[in-house]
Design a protein around this motif. Structure first.
Motif, PDB file in Angstrom:
ATOM      1  N   GLN A  50       0.811  -1.211   0.000  1.00 31.37           N
ATOM      2  CA  GLN A  50       0.000   0.000   0.000  1.00 31.37           C
ATOM      3  C   GLN A  50       0.850   1.269   0.000  1.00 31.37           C
ATOM      4  OE1 GLN A  50      -3.224  -0.042  -0.465  1.00 31.37           O
ATOM      5  NE2 GLN A  50      -3.339   2.199  -0.479  1.00 31.37           N
ATOM      6  N   ALA A  51       1.964   1.261   0.723  1.00 28.87           N
ATOM      7  CA  ALA A  51       2.815   2.461   0.771  1.00 28.87           C
ATOM      8  C   ALA A  51       3.359   2.790  -0.612  1.00 28.87           C
ATOM      9  CB  ALA A  51       3.972   2.242   1.753  1.00 28.87           C
ATOM     10  N   VAL A  53       1.925   1.896  -3.537  1.00 25.88           N
ATOM     11  CA  VAL A  53       0.800   2.314  -4.373  1.00 25.88           C
ATOM     12  C   VAL A  53       0.444   3.774  -4.107  1.00 25.88           C
ATOM     13  CG1 VAL A  53      -1.651   1.940  -4.853  1.00 25.88           C
ATOM     14  CG2 VAL A  53      -0.124  -0.015  -4.586  1.00 25.88           C
ATOM     15  N   GLU A  54       0.410   4.151  -2.849  1.00 22.08           N
ATOM     16  CA  GLU A  54       0.084   5.542  -2.505  1.00 22.08           C
ATOM     17  C   GLU A  54       1.146   6.494  -3.044  1.00 22.08           C
ATOM     18  OE1 GLU A  54      -0.390   5.586   1.709  1.00 22.08           O
ATOM     19  OE2 GLU A  54      -2.296   4.474   1.673  1.00 22.08           O
ATOM     20  N   ALA A  55       2.397   6.103  -2.965  1.00 23.49           N
ATOM     21  CA  ALA A  55       3.472   6.960  -3.484  1.00 23.49           C
ATOM     22  C   ALA A  55       3.367   7.118  -4.999  1.00 23.49           C
ATOM     23  CB  ALA A  55       4.830   6.363  -3.109  1.00 23.49           C
ATOM     24  N   HIS A  57       0.542   6.914  -6.767  1.00 24.02           N
ATOM     25  CA  HIS A  57      -0.602   7.788  -7.039  1.00 24.02           C
ATOM     26  C   HIS A  57      -0.214   9.262  -6.865  1.00 24.02           C
ATOM     27  CE1 HIS A  57      -3.669   4.877  -7.834  1.00 24.02           C
ATOM     28  NE2 HIS A  57      -3.590   4.295  -6.650  1.00 24.02           N
ATOM     29  N   LYS A  58       0.505   9.529  -5.785  1.00 21.45           N
ATOM     30  CA  LYS A  58       0.928  10.908  -5.523  1.00 21.45           C
ATOM     31  C   LYS A  58       1.862  11.405  -6.622  1.00 21.45           C
ATOM     32  CE  LYS A  58       3.173  13.815  -2.033  1.00 21.45           C
ATOM     33  NZ  LYS A  58       3.832  13.841  -0.700  1.00 21.45           N
ATOM     34  N   ALA A 304       9.290   4.877  -1.179  1.00 20.61           N
ATOM     35  CA  ALA A 304       8.265   4.527  -0.195  1.00 20.61           C
ATOM     36  C   ALA A 304       8.568   3.225   0.527  1.00 20.61           C
ATOM     37  CB  ALA A 304       6.905   4.429  -0.883  1.00 20.61           C
ATOM     38  N   GLU A 309       6.051   2.465   7.238  1.00 13.75           N
ATOM     39  CA  GLU A 309       4.952   1.633   6.742  1.00 13.75           C
ATOM     40  C   GLU A 309       5.435   0.717   5.619  1.00 13.75           C
ATOM     41  OE1 GLU A 309       3.701   5.415   8.482  1.00 13.75           O
ATOM     42  OE2 GLU A 309       4.947   4.956   6.724  1.00 13.75           O
TER      43      GLU A 309
END
Length: 412
Positions: A50-51, A53-55, A57-58, A304, A309
């Motif tokens: 998840q960390a 994936v979020e990075a 997206h950002k 990330a 995380e």
């Protein structure tokens, strides 16, 4: 008249995994209703954490704005990732590197193949045997490996690593080697090297003015505290070794493509006239000429991994694969097979029963249990009589494949 590089013609017609795919596809044509489970080719199956994936997206959102858009990045990699690497992969182990000794790449495979461009075509090379095929094939392409004779390249020094010597490579006593390829934890055997044994190779390189190309792609899987994660844990290695790292098998980056190479500034090599030159600026020059850098999004994703995380989530993925490896080890041993690796690496190396050839056992397992392995001889002559399994499959598939192997073995 344009002439081809005839060294390419010396290569076998197919890459190992292409041969496997061809045989598996032939089986599927003949048996379209049968389910095949692959424990062979080493792609991963767990999704990105998840960390990461979020990075991504950002980073993608940044790229969608004028202010945040990133075009060509630095060929060496962005400082935010190189600093994270230094602080997390090396400083905790007492290794002090300069940020300009880190080169971000699009996966370790590219650099392990391209690094040999830094050395003359007539350098001798030594490889632990069995070994990752890219090391030799890339040297064949430049003309350094000689010709193939009975499965061996004439100008390659093979250093056998088998059960008979406990998979410990012995320094050649009958021939000087200019460049040594080491991969630990090892692909394909899944075995490791101790600091004491690795120190012998560093001392050899320093004494004989040799280079070590050290592939540490699987270091994140090491659980034994006495096993080195980096060759730079050995005193003097900065003067003789280049090290390669990958995020492919640790964080699922096989599709994202990101890793890094360490070329210390202390590392030099000689001309025929005896003049020495540092390799760090030469590699930097090569990258600036032939490489446009790894994508910004991939590098933010890699950064990330080093967050609290990210570390926790990546470790969970590694634990998942290693639980598969443990299950494979215990199940195959209980079934009577001689099995190695799988304790500090996601690879299982199994001796074929009753001296069966690697390819013969591959086909027996495919047609008898509908399970795919990798023939050991595809990794070098000392791999004959072994096959490789990987722990990168899903848990249910791994369990089913093992059950099939055990049932098939019991009726042999």
């Amino acid at each position: 008249m344009a002439l081809i590089n005839e060294h390419f013609l010396k290569l076998p017609n197919n890459y190992l995994f292409a041969d496997i795919a061809k045989k598996v596809n032939a089986f599927k044509v003949m048996h379209p209703k049968d389910k095949i489970i692959s424990l062979g080719i080493g792609d991963v199956t767990r999704p990105l954490c998840q960390a990461v994936v979020e990075a991504m997206h950002k980073a993608t959102d940044e790229m969608a704005s004028i202010q945040g858009f990133h075009g060509y990045g630095p060929e060496q990699g962005y400082d935010f990732l190189r600093e994270a690497i230094l602080k997390n992969d090396f400083l905790p182990r007492g290794i002090h590197l300069d940020i300009n000794e880190i080169f971000i790449n699009d996966g370790a495979k590219s650099d392990t193949g391209n690094i040999q461009e830094l050395i003359r075509w007539d350098n001798s090379i030594g490889v632990t045997d069995p070994i990752y095929p890219v090391y030799i094939d890339s040297n064949v392409m430049i003309g350094r490996a000689g010709v193939i004779e009975d499965g061996r390249w004439s100008n390659v020094v093979y250093i056998p690593c088998t059960a008979e010597n406990n998979f410990v490579p012995q320094i050649p006593s009958d021939r000087h080697v200019d460049v040594i390829y080491l991969c630990y934890p090892n692909n394909p055997t899944g075995t490791v090297i101790t600091k004491q044994e690795l120190r012998k190779w560093v001392n050899y390189a320093l004494k004989n003015d040799a280079l070590i190309f050290y592939d540490a792609a699987y270091q994140a899987y090491i659980t034994d505290t006495d096993i080195p994660h980096s060759i730079y844990e050995i005193r003097g290695a900065r003067k003789c070794a280049i090290e390669f790292h990958s995020y492919s098998k640790t964080a699922g980056f096989t599709g994202l493509r990101c890793g890094y190479t360490v070329v210390p500034k202390d590392l030099t090599a000689s001309t025929l006239d005896g003049e020495r030159f540092p390799l760090n600026p030469l590699w930097n020059r090569r990258q600036c000429t032939k490489f446009n850098g790894t994508s910004y999004i991939s590098q933010r994703a890699a950064e990330a991994i080093y967050t609290p995380e990210g570390k926790q989530q990546v470790q969970a993925t590694i634990d998942y694969y290693m639980s598969n490896a443990h299950l494979m080890l215990t199940t195959l041993r209980a079934a009577g097979y001689e099995v190695y690796g799988g304790e500090n690496a996601p690879y299982i190396w199994m001796r074929t029963p009753q001296g069966t050839g690697s390819w013969a056992f591959f086909e027996q397992l495919l047609y008898g249990a509908h399970v795919v392995c990798t023939p050991g001889v595809g990794f070098g002559p000392s791999g004959e009589g072994y096959v490789r399994f990987t722990a990168f499959g899903g848990r249910e598939d791994t369990e089913e494949a093992l059950e099939r192997i055990v049932n098939w073995s019991n009726i042999q």
